[in-house]
Enzyme design. Structure first.
Site, mmCIF file in Angstrom:
data_model
loop_
_atom_site.group_PDB
_atom_site.id
_atom_site.type_symbol
_atom_site.label_atom_id
_atom_site.label_comp_id
_atom_site.label_asym_id
_atom_site.label_seq_id
_atom_site.Cartn_x
_atom_site.Cartn_y
_atom_site.Cartn_z
ATOM 1 N N GLY A 194 12.420 42.998 22.036
ATOM 2 C CA GLY A 194 11.434 42.244 21.446
ATOM 3 C C GLY A 194 11.232 40.872 22.074
ATOM 4 O O GLY A 194 10.373 40.067 22.145
ATOM 5 N N ASP A 195 12.491 40.570 23.067
ATOM 6 C CA ASP A 195 12.281 39.271 23.729
ATOM 7 C C ASP A 195 13.121 39.319 24.929
ATOM 8 O O ASP A 195 14.164 38.704 25.662
ATOM 9 C CB ASP A 195 12.982 37.984 23.042
ATOM 10 C CG ASP A 195 12.838 36.773 23.393
ATOM 11 O OD1 ASP A 195 12.144 36.399 24.356
ATOM 12 O OD2 ASP A 195 13.696 35.679 23.162
ATOM 13 N N LEU A 196 12.846 40.596 25.715
ATOM 14 C CA LEU A 196 13.603 41.069 27.037
ATOM 15 C C LEU A 196 13.243 40.365 28.268
ATOM 16 O O LEU A 196 12.505 40.767 28.997
ATOM 17 C CB LEU A 196 13.411 42.273 27.108
ATOM 18 C CG LEU A 196 14.241 43.077 28.099
ATOM 19 C CD1 LEU A 196 15.836 42.825 27.751
ATOM 20 C CD2 LEU A 196 14.122 44.541 28.272
ATOM 21 N N ASN A 200 17.960 37.165 28.670
ATOM 22 C CA ASN A 200 18.617 37.959 27.710
ATOM 23 C C ASN A 200 19.218 39.297 28.145
ATOM 24 O O ASN A 200 19.255 40.312 27.181
ATOM 25 C CB ASN A 200 17.794 38.180 26.490
ATOM 26 C CG ASN A 200 17.488 36.812 25.765
ATOM 27 O OD1 ASN A 200 17.988 36.106 25.709
ATOM 28 N ND2 ASN A 200 16.186 36.815 25.076
#
Length: 298
Positions: A194-196, A200
């Protein structure tokens, strides 16, 4: 992101539930037990309860799909004081190498993005992409899920009273572009990070394997997880090539780049919400291209 602080007594009790015979030293977030095990322990404010729960559930979902790809959550919840906490494996990280990025791509394509949901698209609880709350919920269609996600960002921008012209264009995206591009797709809802972006993901130095963290997970179209990686860089070209070697682009492949624009738009809108500035210009350019494409289809 997390400043060092002494270990609170309430958190010590949670650590002792994990290792009853151990003593613990260090300061948050890095805590070491007398057995030599390292833990990543953190405690938030009352207002961060939903954020902590969302992160823990996201990590658990990734662990269930691809064991070891994310730090294992060992204990999490809300203390008697009302403060949320989380204890997970501590990982010593370094920059993601090209080799590790290719391993990550393969694991995402063959493990993470294979784990489907019987409930549909979305997620059962809110998660947070940065500081932005994603309300989530369940949807039977991907285009409806993604339209709700983009619409949620637009609503938050409108509440701030800024970027009104951007919001008007975003309404066109929600009502015209998303149904046209995503409605016909034949896809399954798979678990996403979702927030790659590269901040991260990293290399677990002890295992020599890639690892991802700080997720904002939900079940959606697998290609979404490639979008923010394209925006901020940090992933070699071979990452995308390797990924699609194991999981080919969704049909119609000639609309792949347009879908990437549409998925990148979410992150540009989110960054506009969080930071403003040039991200609004980038979002505007993406929307102009997408709106023009749909107009040409009519």
């Amino acid at each position: 992101m997390h400043g060092a602080q002494p270990i609170p007594q309430s958190l010590l009790q949670k650590l002792q539930e994990i290792e009853p015979d151990a003593s613990f030293t260090g300061s948050l977030p890095r805590v070491q037990s007398s057995s030599g095990v390292l833990y990543f322990a953190k405690q938030g404010s009352v207002h961060e309860q939903a954020q902590y729960v969302g992160e823990a559930e996201s990590l658990n979902a990734i662990e269930a799909a691809a064991p070891g790809l994310a730090p294992t959550v060992l204990s999490s919840g809300v203390l008697d004081s009302g403060l949320p906490y989380s204890i997970s494996q501590y990982k010593t990280l370094s920059r993601l190498s090209a080799k590790a990025a290719d391993i990550l791509a393969k694991r995402m394509a063959t493990e993470l993005h294979v784990k489907s949901s019987p409930h549909g698209f979305g997620f059962r609880i809110p998660t947070y992409c940065g500081v932005t709350r994603l309300n989530n919920g369940w949807f039977q269609r991907w285009d409806q899920c993604y339209a709700a996600m983009v619409g949620d960002l637009v609503s938050q921008l409108q509440k701030k009273g800024s970027h009104q012209n951007l919001c008007k264009k975003a309404d066109i995206i929600v009502n015209n572009v998303i149904p046209r591009l995503l409605g016909p797709l034949e896809i399954k809802p798979v678990i996403l990070h979702g927030d790659l972006w590269s901040g991260n993901a990293g290399l677990d130095e002890s295992a020599g394997q890639p690892i991802v963290f700080d997720p904002a997970s939900y079940y959606g179209h697998n290609e979404v997880d490639l979008s923010i990686a394209r925006i901020f860089g940090g992933f070699p070209d071979s990452f995308f090539t390797t990924y699609h070697k194991y999981l080919p682009k969704t049909e119609p492949t000639n609309q792949y780049d347009l879908r990437m624009d549409l998925y990148e738009l979410f992150h540009y809108l989110n960054h506009t919400l969080m930071f403003g500035g040039h991200y609004a210009d980038s979002a505007d350019r993406k929307m102009n291209r997408l709106i023009s494409f749909v107009a040409d289809m009519n």
